[in-house]
Structure formats: C-alpha cells, structure tokens
Design a protein around this motif. Structure first.
Motif, PDB file in Angstrom:
ATOM      1  N   GLU A   6       0.749  -1.276  -0.015  1.00 53.89           N
ATOM      2  CA  GLU A   6       0.072  -0.107  -0.031  1.00 53.89           C
ATOM      3  C   GLU A   6       0.829   1.343   0.070  1.00 53.89           C
ATOM      4  O   GLU A   6       0.811   1.981  -0.678  1.00 53.89           O
ATOM      5  N   LEU A   7       1.894   1.421   0.777  1.00 53.04           N
ATOM      6  CA  LEU A   7       2.641   2.572   0.829  1.00 53.04           C
ATOM      7  C   LEU A   7       3.306   2.559  -0.481  1.00 53.04           C
ATOM      8  O   LEU A   7       3.415   3.985  -0.958  1.00 53.04           O
ATOM      9  N   LEU A   8       4.004   1.636  -1.018  1.00 49.00           N
ATOM     10  CA  LEU A   8       4.846   1.826  -2.115  1.00 49.00           C
ATOM     11  C   LEU A   8       4.089   2.197  -3.502  1.00 49.00           C
ATOM     12  O   LEU A   8       4.233   2.675  -4.348  1.00 49.00           O
ATOM     13  N   SER A   9       2.813   1.247  -3.396  1.00 45.34           N
ATOM     14  CA  SER A   9       1.926   1.589  -4.615  1.00 45.34           C
ATOM     15  C   SER A   9       1.382   3.225  -4.867  1.00 45.34           C
ATOM     16  O   SER A   9       1.186   3.709  -5.854  1.00 45.34           O
ATOM     17  N   ALA A  10       1.184   3.563  -3.351  1.00 53.77           N
ATOM     18  CA  ALA A  10       0.534   5.098  -3.347  1.00 53.77           C
ATOM     19  C   ALA A  10       1.619   5.840  -3.825  1.00 53.77           C
ATOM     20  O   ALA A  10       1.177   6.732  -4.376  1.00 53.77           O
ATOM     21  N   ALA A  11       3.053   5.584  -3.353  1.00 53.02           N
ATOM     22  CA  ALA A  11       3.972   6.489  -3.923  1.00 53.02           C
ATOM     23  C   ALA A  11       4.310   6.429  -5.425  1.00 53.02           C
ATOM     24  O   ALA A  11       4.529   7.335  -5.871  1.00 53.02           O
ATOM     25  N   TYR A  12       3.827   5.181  -6.033  1.00 47.48           N
ATOM     26  CA  TYR A  12       4.063   5.207  -7.348  1.00 47.48           C
ATOM     27  C   TYR A  12       3.039   5.977  -7.920  1.00 47.48           C
ATOM     28  O   TYR A  12       3.170   6.245  -9.251  1.00 47.48           O
ATOM     29  N   THR A  13       2.008   5.996  -7.539  1.00 45.46           N
ATOM     30  CA  THR A  13       0.750   6.676  -8.088  1.00 45.46           C
ATOM     31  C   THR A  13       1.157   8.397  -8.305  1.00 45.46           C
ATOM     32  O   THR A  13       0.592   9.165  -8.960  1.00 45.46           O
ATOM     33  N   VAL A  14       1.984   8.753  -7.059  1.00 46.77           N
ATOM     34  CA  VAL A  14       2.281  10.104  -7.081  1.00 46.77           C
ATOM     35  C   VAL A  14       3.341  10.421  -8.442  1.00 46.77           C
ATOM     36  O   VAL A  14       3.274  11.183  -8.827  1.00 46.77           O
ATOM     37  N   HIS A  15       4.263   9.437  -8.399  1.00 47.57           N
ATOM     38  CA  HIS A  15       5.458   9.593  -9.303  1.00 47.57           C
ATOM     39  C   HIS A  15       5.774   8.423  -9.813  1.00 47.57           C
ATOM     40  O   HIS A  15       6.241   7.439  -9.091  1.00 47.57           O
ATOM     41  N   PRO A  16       5.799   7.882 -11.146  1.00 44.64           N
ATOM     42  CA  PRO A  16       6.060   6.551 -11.618  1.00 44.64           C
ATOM     43  C   PRO A  16       7.506   6.465 -11.267  1.00 44.64           C
ATOM     44  O   PRO A  16       8.027   5.101 -11.329  1.00 44.64           O
ATOM     45  N   GLY A  17       8.387   7.331 -11.042  1.00 44.23           N
ATOM     46  CA  GLY A  17      10.012   7.231 -10.907  1.00 44.23           C
ATOM     47  C   GLY A  17      10.045   6.309  -9.585  1.00 44.23           C
ATOM     48  O   GLY A  17      11.181   5.656  -9.462  1.00 44.23           O
ATOM     49  N   PHE A  18       8.865   6.124  -8.692  1.00 45.97           N
ATOM     50  CA  PHE A  18       9.237   5.531  -7.514  1.00 45.97           C
ATOM     51  C   PHE A  18       9.109   3.807  -7.948  1.00 45.97           C
ATOM     52  O   PHE A  18       9.642   3.125  -7.083  1.00 45.97           O
ATOM     53  N   GLY A  19       8.871   3.645  -8.932  1.00 41.01           N
ATOM     54  CA  GLY A  19       8.695   2.015  -9.647  1.00 41.01           C
ATOM     55  C   GLY A  19      10.184   1.719  -9.651  1.00 41.01           C
ATOM     56  O   GLY A  19      10.465   0.476  -9.542  1.00 41.01           O
ATOM     57  N   GLU A  20      11.381   2.640 -10.081  1.00 38.47           N
ATOM     58  CA  GLU A  20      12.568   2.228 -10.095  1.00 38.47           C
ATOM     59  C   GLU A  20      13.347   2.464  -8.730  1.00 38.47           C
ATOM     60  O   GLU A  20      14.657   2.148  -8.652  1.00 38.47           O
ATOM     61  N   ALA A  21      12.683   3.018  -7.779  1.00 40.66           N
ATOM     62  CA  ALA A  21      13.273   2.971  -6.604  1.00 40.66           C
ATOM     63  C   ALA A  21      14.017   1.718  -5.811  1.00 40.66           C
ATOM     64  O   ALA A  21      13.288   0.782  -6.095  1.00 40.66           O
ATOM     65  N   ARG A  22      14.990   1.732  -5.169  1.00 41.83           N
ATOM     66  CA  ARG A  22      15.511   1.011  -4.262  1.00 41.83           C
ATOM     67  C   ARG A  22      15.087   0.903  -3.027  1.00 41.83           C
ATOM     68  O   ARG A  22      15.301   2.025  -2.004  1.00 41.83           O
TER      69      ARG A  22
END
Length: 359
Positions: free
Chosen positions: A275-291
């Motif tokens: 939930e935390l990470l998918s919500a962040a991804y909806t704010v900015h797709p760059g979080f999909g490549e975050a570590r």
C-alpha cells in the motif's frame, strides 16, 4: 553512583526528547547523566523511524488544536535549536503539498474544510492555498500533468531525523554529558537523591511507571529514488490513512505511515508495504525504479487521549511522554515547558499552548 561527582540532573531515555533535554541542561552548566537501553544510533527510539515533518496545519486533520499550537512553536524554535549543534542537520521550510486523485475528491474537500476551520481558529497559522494543475507544476515540475487539484500549506517544514539524532549524540559528548549507553534503567535504580532532577523520557519504556501508555504501530519505507525530484513533503489523500512522501538529501525518501493500534514490533506486513509503495508510485512513476533501503517499524508512545503530557511525580521528578506521531513537531514545546518548570515550578508556555501538566 559516585556521590563526590553527584549529577545535577539524570535523564532516562536518549531518544529525541531525552537528547534535547540533556543538551539543554548541560548547556546551562549542569552536570548531566543519561541512561539509555540502546546506543548512540537510537535503534530503540521511535524517533529513528520517522519522517520528522513539521506540519501543524496538515496534522490538524488528525489532532487537536493544542498540538497544532505546539507545532507552530516548533517551526520557530527548530532553527534556533539546530544553530546550537556543531554538526549540520538538514532542515527546510518550503511548505507541504497535498494532492489527490479524482476518485478521492470528496475526501479531499472534507480535508480542505477541516484545514480552513483550523486556520480560522488560529489566525497566525498561514491558511492552505488551493492549486490547479498549472500551479502544482509550477512548484513541483516533476508532477507536471499528473494532478489537476491540490493544496499548498505554506510555512511547514521538515528535518532529517537521523542526522539530528546523531548531531545530538555528538553534542552531548561535546558538552560533557555522562553517557550510559546500553544501560536500561528505572527511576528507582538510578534515583540520585532529593537534590538532583530526574527526568523520565523513556517513551514506552516508562509503561511500568505510567501504565496509561500504549504503543501505536507505525510502518515507514525508506527508498532511494534519484530519478524523483520532489522538493518538499507531499501528502496524498488516501481512503484509509494519510500517506506522506518526505524527500531527504541524496535521493532518499521517507514514505509512510500506517497507524495500527498494536504493540507488535514484528517486521512490516506485505500488505502495508504494497500500500505504501503503490501509493507513492501513483504520485510519481519514478518510484517504480526506487530501491528499498529499509522497511522500518516502531511503536509510538501514546496516552489515552493521544496528547502529550508532562507529569511531576515528586519534587524534582518529571516524566515527559505521549509524543505519539508528532514527536519532532512538538518536542521543542515540551522541552521549553520542561525548562520553565525547572526554573520556576510553573510553565506559562504550557498554559498558553494547552500542554497538559499532571501533578
């Protein structure tokens, strides 16, 4: 304890509150001893797993006006406190951005109404400003064309919690504080006698002496996302809990936070992480490549009313607790009120801010 070197003050617990208090007392020329169950890294402290946002208007959606007043006090005090430290600590005051997706517009309107009521009750607190898509892009270019409505909360800020904890640990050494790391202690075990102040800042460690305390579980993700360039804390209106993304130096982001009525300190659940990470991804797709650097879990020390309190248990005996989810936002107010009580046995600041004093 060597009575020939009897301290002027003993502090139990070296989380955020204990470190701030020990430094303030030592700076006044007092001989200070500190006992903590953990080490200088504050591995047992709730303050280590936090975003350290200073957001009184944003937090008014989930707390009382007196906590908001304490947050206002902190916005002015943190720069002064940081200026007394030898080591630099990341601090910014560029406001908070609140965003929402179209399906959450009704919830966003309820939030906007609450923030407006807070601003009306506290005219010295800068009100939220409504933003359209163009205005969002102007202050956060990385979010261009992703959101069509938002709110900007000026004056709010943040700092780096771990840099601060390390800087305070260093400052205690510089000031000559007698540090007893990895030494869990109770007031009875280290009682220095009637002439010395004893401050209990142990958070949940103080439950045996303050049994109204409970733990509220929070889970926070720390990620490294150099491809994302947010310049201020961003909050996403969420149907279950308020999610925030706090940018820290060197491409790090703190994403949180769940809030669970539990004293469970087991690792973060898969559901919470998703939930935390998918919500962040909806704010900015760059979080999909975050570590993912860390999925942190900690218990916030909380009193029944979710508000902080200072408790004077006997002459020169003070307990400070119940910082809940607002530790960095309210700690300067609790510090200043505690110092007033040391000086004059009363605290005009606590009376003005509505900070509970229990005798």
């Amino acid at each position: 304890m060597n009575t020939s070197q009897k301290p002027d003050a003993v502090v139990l617990g070296a989380g955020l509150m204990g470190r701030l208090l020990a430094c303030a007392l030592a700076r006044r020329g007092l001989r200070v001893e500190v006992f903590d169950a953990g080490g200088p890294e504050a591995e047992h402290a709730a303050a280590r797993v936090a975003a350290a946002m200073l957001a009184p208007l944003a937090e008014s959606a989930v707390t009382e006006l007196n906590v908001v007043r304490m947050g206002q006090h902190a916005l002015a005090r943190w720069p002064q406190l940081l200026a007394t430290l030898e080591r630099p600590v990341f601090f910014q005051q560029q406001g908070t951005l609140v965003l929402w997706h179209r399906q959450d517009a009704a919830e966003a309107e309820r939030l906007a109404g609450q923030l407006a009521r807070t601003s009306a009750a506290l005219p010295t607190l800068a009100p939220a400003q409504r933003l359209d898509g163009r205005a969002i892009t102007a202050i956060e270019p990385a979010l261009a064309d992703r959101f069509v409505q938002g709110l900007y909360l000026p004056q709010e800020g943040q700092l780096d919690n771990r840099e601060l904890l390390a800087a305070l640990a260093h400052q205690m050494q510089v000031l000559g504080v007698d540090l007893h790391w990895h030494t869990p202690s109770t007031p009875a075990e280290v009682d220095p006698g009637p002439g010395t102040w004893l401050f209990d800042c142990r958070g949940l460690g103080a439950q045996p002496q303050w049994n109204a305390l409970r733990g509220v579980r929070g889970e926070v993700a720390r990620v490294h996302a150099p491809g994302v360039s947010l310049s201020r804390p961003t909050r996403l209106v969420h149907p279950r809990y308020p999610l925030y993304i706090a940018p820290k130096p060197e491409g790090l982001f703190v994403i949180g936070a769940t809030e669970i009525e539990s004293d469970d300190l087991s690792p973060a659940s898969v559901r919470s992480a998703l939930e935390l990470l998918s919500a962040a991804y909806t704010v900015h797709p760059g979080f999909g490549e975050a570590r993912i650097v860390e999925l942190g879990v900690q218990l916030r020390p909380t009193l029944p009313d979710n508000l902080p309190a200072l408790r004077l248990t006997a002459p020169r005996r003070m307990a400070i607790n119940g910082l809940y989810r607002h530790g960095f936002m309210i700690a300067p107010a609790l510090l200043d009120a505690a110092l007033e009580l040391v000086d004059q046995d009363r605290s005009p600041l606590a009376e003005r801010l509505g900070l509970a004093l229990i005798r």
